[in-house]
Motif scaffolding. Sequence first.
Motif, PDB file in Angstrom:
ATOM      1  N   LEU A 197       0.826  -1.206   0.000  1.00 21.84           N
ATOM      2  CA  LEU A 197       0.000   0.000   0.000  1.00 21.84           C
ATOM      3  C   LEU A 197       0.861   1.257   0.000  1.00 21.84           C
ATOM      4  O   LEU A 197       0.638   2.187  -0.783  1.00 21.84           O
ATOM      5  N   ARG A 213       2.854   1.720  -3.340  1.00 23.79           N
ATOM      6  CA  ARG A 213       1.979   2.115  -4.449  1.00 23.79           C
ATOM      7  C   ARG A 213       1.568   3.574  -4.325  1.00 23.79           C
ATOM      8  O   ARG A 213       1.408   4.271  -5.330  1.00 23.79           O
ATOM      9  N   PHE A 254      -3.733  -4.772  -3.080  1.00 22.53           N
ATOM     10  CA  PHE A 254      -3.653  -3.325  -2.859  1.00 22.53           C
ATOM     11  C   PHE A 254      -5.042  -2.736  -2.654  1.00 22.53           C
ATOM     12  O   PHE A 254      -5.273  -1.970  -1.707  1.00 22.53           O
ATOM     13  N   THR A 309      -6.471  -3.761   0.765  1.00 22.08           N
ATOM     14  CA  THR A 309      -5.844  -3.060   1.898  1.00 22.08           C
ATOM     15  C   THR A 309      -6.274  -1.602   1.943  1.00 22.08           C
ATOM     16  O   THR A 309      -6.549  -1.052   3.023  1.00 22.08           O
ATOM     17  N   LEU A 310      -6.336  -0.964   0.786  1.00 22.28           N
ATOM     18  CA  LEU A 310      -6.765   0.434   0.726  1.00 22.28           C
ATOM     19  C   LEU A 310      -8.198   0.582   1.221  1.00 22.28           C
ATOM     20  O   LEU A 310      -8.502   1.494   2.005  1.00 22.28           O
TER      21      LEU A 310
END
Length: 264
Positions: free
Chosen positions: A88, A91, A116, A119-120
């Motif tokens: 995360l 990125r 990703f 998690t975001l």
Amino acid sequence: MDKKLLVAMCEEGDIDEEELVHLSQLSEQAKMRPGDFDLDTISNQVCLEDFRFSKSQLFLLQHALEIPDIMYTDSHHIIPGMEALCLLLKRLAFPNRLCDLEKIFGRNRTVLSRCFNHTLKYVHDKFCGRLETPVQPWIDADTLELWAQAVSRKGSPYDRCVGFIDGTNIEICRPSDYATQKICYTGYKKEHDLKYTGVMAPCGIMFIMCGPEPGSFHDAKLLYRSQILTQMRESPIWTPTLESGFYLYGDQAYKSTPQVIGPI
């Protein structure tokens, strides 16, 4: 490979039931395959450059964001919590492609994309309320006084300014229907946008972020719709008295009020 696709292939006769079971097992193994990422092999300097946090800060951040040791995505991928956090941060630190992240984390780009996004969404759903109001448990009178002194020491004529507010435009693809096109189109930039209102503290923390709103809206309208002024006015910490309340600094787009001061 997606299970629904495998079942469809089996129903159409492209594969038999034995091949279906075998391919499904291989798919599950691929999802649970450990990546090549190992934080212990990465130096502290590389951590700061890639993730913007030191190793010790990463563990503190994982605890603060309540990221579990193992994360299970909606697509049934399994990834260690620390690896998901580093993915995360990497990125979001600066623009990079999923193929670049493959070399760091040793996972397929499809898996990286889903991990990703999961998690975001996890962090957003858990803490998005912390960015929608100036009234927060960690912002007290002493913190605001410290911020005001920091701004004043830089030569500002405003002795009670504790933050800086502004709007930002994020360009989007042209919407398909005309009504949405019209409300999202901004004649100033000649493009279709979504707009956000952000407030940054003197320490560099963006502690308020409201939106999205249509791109045709004015910054002052976004501020009104965000209820930031009302929350500041009703808070005994932000406005202990009418004469000693703290305020934000904004550009000419904002009308001067006790809560937002414009340029002299």
